[in-house]
Write an enzyme that holds these catalytic residues in place. Sequence first.
Site, PDB file in Angstrom:
ATOM      1  N   ASP A  48       0.751  -1.390   0.193  1.00 44.61           N
ATOM      2  CA  ASP A  48       0.126  -0.136  -0.083  1.00 44.61           C
ATOM      3  C   ASP A  48       0.862   1.218  -0.036  1.00 44.61           C
ATOM      4  OD1 ASP A  48       0.410   0.618   3.074  1.00 44.61           O
ATOM      5  OD2 ASP A  48      -0.359  -1.293   3.000  1.00 44.61           O
ATOM      6  N   GLU A  94       6.605  -7.449  -2.327  1.00 44.98           N
ATOM      7  CA  GLU A  94       5.097  -7.696  -2.215  1.00 44.98           C
ATOM      8  C   GLU A  94       4.636  -8.700  -3.216  1.00 44.98           C
ATOM      9  OE1 GLU A  94       2.338  -6.010  -0.605  1.00 44.98           O
ATOM     10  OE2 GLU A  94       1.448  -7.619  -1.800  1.00 44.98           O
ATOM     11  N   ASP A 139       7.328 -13.725  -3.393  1.00 48.00           N
ATOM     12  CA  ASP A 139       7.213 -14.320  -2.088  1.00 48.00           C
ATOM     13  C   ASP A 139       8.603 -13.752  -1.304  1.00 48.00           C
ATOM     14  OD1 ASP A 139       6.956 -16.018   0.116  1.00 48.00           O
ATOM     15  OD2 ASP A 139       6.108 -17.844  -1.028  1.00 48.00           O
ATOM     16  N   ASP A 168       5.605  -5.845   7.333  1.00 37.10           N
ATOM     17  CA  ASP A 168       4.158  -5.162   7.326  1.00 37.10           C
ATOM     18  C   ASP A 168       3.376  -6.211   6.422  1.00 37.10           C
ATOM     19  OD1 ASP A 168       2.077  -3.467   6.991  1.00 37.10           O
ATOM     20  OD2 ASP A 168       3.012  -1.962   5.662  1.00 37.10           O
ATOM     21  N   ASP A 201      -2.520 -10.668   8.572  1.00 41.38           N
ATOM     22  CA  ASP A 201      -2.614 -11.640   9.838  1.00 41.38           C
ATOM     23  C   ASP A 201      -1.965 -12.946   9.311  1.00 41.38           C
ATOM     24  OD1 ASP A 201      -3.980  -9.631  11.642  1.00 41.38           O
ATOM     25  OD2 ASP A 201      -5.376  -9.755  10.133  1.00 41.38           O
TER      26      ASP A 201
HETATM   27  N1  SPD Z   1      -5.625  -7.378  11.678  1.00 42.62           N
HETATM   28  C1  SPD Z   1      -5.118  -6.287  10.776  1.00 42.62           C
HETATM   29  C2  SPD Z   1      -3.639  -6.547  10.417  1.00 42.62           C
HETATM   30  C3  SPD Z   1      -3.342  -5.553   9.378  1.00 42.62           C
HETATM   31  C4  SPD Z   1      -1.838  -5.484   9.135  1.00 42.62           C
HETATM   32  N2  SPD Z   1      -1.226  -5.128   7.952  1.00 42.62           N
HETATM   33  C5  SPD Z   1      -1.493  -3.683   7.708  1.00 42.62           C
HETATM   34  C6  SPD Z   1      -0.858  -3.113   6.391  1.00 42.62           C
HETATM   35  C7  SPD Z   1      -0.558  -1.847   6.348  1.00 42.62           C
HETATM   36  N3  SPD Z   1       0.347  -1.244   5.654  1.00 42.62           N
END
Ligand code: SPD
Length: 275
Positions: free
Chosen positions: A87, A107, A138, A156, A159
Amino acid sequence: MTEQWITEQLHPYYRKSLKVLEYLVDEQTDFQHLQIAQTEFFGKVMVLDGIIQLTEKDNMGYHEMITHIPMLAKTNPKRVLIVGGGDGGSLQQVLRYASVEEVVVCELDRRVIETSREHLTFFGDPYSDARVKVVIQDAFVYLADKQGYFDVIVSDTTDPIGEAEKLFSETFYRMMVAALTPGGAIATQCEQMFFDAALIKDILKMAGRLVKNPAYYYSMIPTYPGGGIGFMYVSDEPWTNGLNKPYPPGKMNYLNPEIHRAAFSLPEFFKNALA
Ligand code: SPD
């Protein structure tokens, strides 16, 4: 007109919803269901497989904390790896450091980057910076032959579900630690103290086998489950090395010296859970 709500249910016993004004992206990529929507209060939101990843209004509590804590702990970081993070929110923060010469964004899903560049313009198009190298791969494969190269790694991720689960494993943490320069620092997305204490305990213990000074810290993010999320700091150097260092140019919206210190102070119930 019927109201539209995005409802996230990461845990079987807990839900939360944001009021949506309009969907800007709603597609199935090769990897996941990707949605970007305009919400009434939180601005734009990105949702992957039904899980809120970030909102325009509260993402600073996540991106400033996952990046600046390791970046400040390592003096003059030059080479940075962002695992996931397509993002661009973490990338925007990392690029604030004049010392940074190269940032690799590894990514898996190209569409996350493409749609973010088009719609999440509040991140300021960090991908147009010449220091950025995008690797669509990956991270497990990418890191396999990287030894002692990165000063800072920011994991980053989504889950630990499906493809992302292995990014929370000891094998992957070992690969990240091996890819660090001496004294380098890692921060990982490491879930929420109310819902994920057992996972965090395991990761903290495992990180303690790999580095001298791992530590858990956390941040307030109203749109994540429980209103916040935590991070694992992984380094031989203590996180306190980052205290009292000058911040990079530009405005912080979440982090300040008091928050930096307080983020590592854990509530009693959680300290007991980690013991
Ligand atoms: N439960 C939500 C966890 C999100 C973690 N990733 C966020 C990505 C933002 N760059």
